[in-house]
Design a protein around this motif. Structure first.
Motif, short mmCIF file in Angstrom:
data_model
loop_
_atom_site.label_atom_id
_atom_site.label_comp_id
_atom_site.label_asym_id
_atom_site.label_seq_id
_atom_site.Cartn_x
_atom_site.Cartn_y
_atom_site.Cartn_z
N ALA A 78 4.06 -6.06 9.09
CA ALA A 78 4.79 -5.12 8.23
C ALA A 78 4.08 -3.77 8.13
CB ALA A 78 4.98 -5.71 6.84
N ALA A 79 4.86 -2.69 8.19
CA ALA A 79 4.32 -1.34 8.10
C ALA A 79 5.45 -0.36 7.86
CB ALA A 79 3.57 -0.96 9.38
N HIS A 80 5.09 0.86 7.48
CA HIS A 80 6.08 1.91 7.27
C HIS A 80 5.40 3.23 7.61
CE1 HIS A 80 9.49 4.04 5.54
NE2 HIS A 80 10.11 2.88 5.43
N LEU A 138 10.44 -10.65 0.30
CA LEU A 138 9.13 -10.41 -0.31
C LEU A 138 8.76 -8.95 -0.20
CD1 LEU A 138 6.54 -11.58 -1.61
CD2 LEU A 138 5.65 -11.95 0.71
N ASP A 139 8.35 -8.37 -1.32
CA ASP A 139 7.79 -7.02 -1.34
C ASP A 139 6.28 -7.15 -1.18
OD1 ASP A 139 6.86 -4.48 -1.83
OD2 ASP A 139 8.10 -4.13 -3.60
N LEU A 140 5.80 -6.90 0.02
CA LEU A 140 4.39 -7.13 0.33
C LEU A 140 3.46 -6.13 -0.33
CD1 LEU A 140 5.03 -7.89 4.05
CD2 LEU A 140 3.84 -9.47 2.53
N SER A 141 4.01 -5.09 -0.96
CA SER A 141 3.15 -4.13 -1.65
C SER A 141 2.67 -4.66 -2.99
CB SER A 141 3.89 -2.80 -1.85
OG SER A 141 4.99 -2.95 -2.73
N ARG A 195 -1.99 5.64 -2.66
CA ARG A 195 -2.18 4.23 -2.97
C ARG A 195 -1.00 3.39 -2.48
NH1 ARG A 195 -5.79 1.44 -2.55
NH2 ARG A 195 -4.32 0.04 -1.57
N ASP A 196 0.21 3.92 -2.64
CA ASP A 196 1.41 3.22 -2.18
C ASP A 196 1.40 3.03 -0.67
OD1 ASP A 196 2.35 3.07 -4.76
OD2 ASP A 196 3.76 4.74 -4.55
N ARG A 197 0.97 4.08 0.08
CA ARG A 197 0.96 3.98 1.53
C ARG A 197 -0.04 2.93 2.01
NH1 ARG A 197 5.33 4.52 3.15
NH2 ARG A 197 5.64 4.05 0.96
N LEU A 198 -1.19 2.85 1.36
CA LEU A 198 -2.15 1.82 1.74
C LEU A 198 -1.65 0.43 1.37
CD1 LEU A 198 -5.66 3.37 1.01
CD2 LEU A 198 -4.26 3.47 3.07
N ALA A 199 -0.95 0.32 0.26
CA ALA A 199 -0.38 -0.97 -0.12
C ALA A 199 0.65 -1.43 0.90
CB ALA A 199 0.25 -0.88 -1.51
N VAL A 200 1.47 -0.51 1.38
CA VAL A 200 2.53 -0.85 2.33
C VAL A 200 1.97 -1.13 3.72
CG1 VAL A 200 4.52 0.13 3.57
CG2 VAL A 200 4.35 0.37 1.09
#
Length: 250
Positions: free
Chosen positions: A93-95, A65-68, A110-115
């Motif tokens: 999940a985090a990066h 699953l891509d949680l973003s 936006r991508d970082r907050l999604a991830v």
């Protein structure tokens, strides 16, 4: 490694763990399986996820699953729940990629907050209806001391981790009347394989130990042990709390 206690009430519980294929997440998956819980873990890393599933089957099942992509979360959770509902959710999940302020574009932000943030809410949203119906449930959100100590070169990551703590307290207040407990766990520097490969040098290790009260590195299993305890009925009166696992850093 310290032997962890067994919490009989966790046996047979259905547990969802995000980012469970490696690092702290994999340690959490293993720890719940050691309690004879049934664990569905969600991750974008299919190679690591399949390997862990094979090692822990039949108690653990891996769900790619891509949680973003939040629209994919509820269908994936519904399909994975073995008895139609999850008793426990661990949002892990985090990066933590580093980034300079001047290099951050609106899309990257936006991508970082999604991830790192958005999926905490949408995963909770996916499990809450069944927890409400059952009159009980546990949600544990994994934050970080990064925002409290002012981690350098990661403003989006730090922002997300601060927001996770706020989200946890907001959910705890909203859901307590339904018997659902929500807590936030903040690890310090945890010596995962990824951290070793990306950041660890003798100088870095010396700096970490100089900031900790305990002169030993935190292992993923140390964090997992706290998560399991908080998910158990031994912590039945514990909610709306931030629990720090940082060897005394903060």
């Amino acid at each position: 490694m310290t032997q962890q206690p067994i919490f009989p009430d966790l046996a047979g519980k259905d547990v969802a763990v995000t980012g469970g294929a490696s690092g702290i997440g994999a340690a959490i998956v293993r720890a719940f399986c050691a309690q004879n819980a049934r664990v569905s873990f969600f991750d974008i890393n299919e190679t690591a996820g399949q390997a862990l599933e094979q090692d822990l089957s039949p108690l653990a099942q891996f769900v790619p699953l891509d949680l973003s992509h939040p629209e994919m979360i509820a269908p994936a959770f519904d399909a994975a729940a073995r008895d139609g509902a999850f008793d426990i959710l661990i949002n892990n999940a985090a990066h933590d990629d580093r980034h300079r302020i001047e290099d951050v574009s609106p899309q990257y932000w936006r991508d970082r907050l999604a991830v790192n943030l958005d999926h905490h809410f949408f995963c909770a949203q996916a499990v809450i209806p069944a927890m409400r119906q059952a009159g009980r449930g546990v949600i544990i959100n994994m934050g970080s001391i990064a925002w409290r100590v002012g981690l350098d070169d990661a403003p989006a990551y730090v922002t997300a981790k601060a927001a996770i703590e706020g989200l946890s307290h907001g959910l705890a207040r909203s859901l307590g009347r339904h018997g659902i407990r929500v807590n936030c766990v903040l690890p310090g520097f945890v010596r995962t394989q990824r951290q070793v490969e990306k950041w660890v040098t003798p100088e870095f290790e010396a700096e970490v130990l100089s900031r900790q009260c305990l002169q030993d590195f935190i292992q993923p299993e140390d964090v997992a042990a706290v998560v399991v305890m908080l998910a158990s009925d031994s912590a039945r009166a514990v909610t709306n709390q931030t629990v720090i696992v940082d060897a005394g850093w903060s």
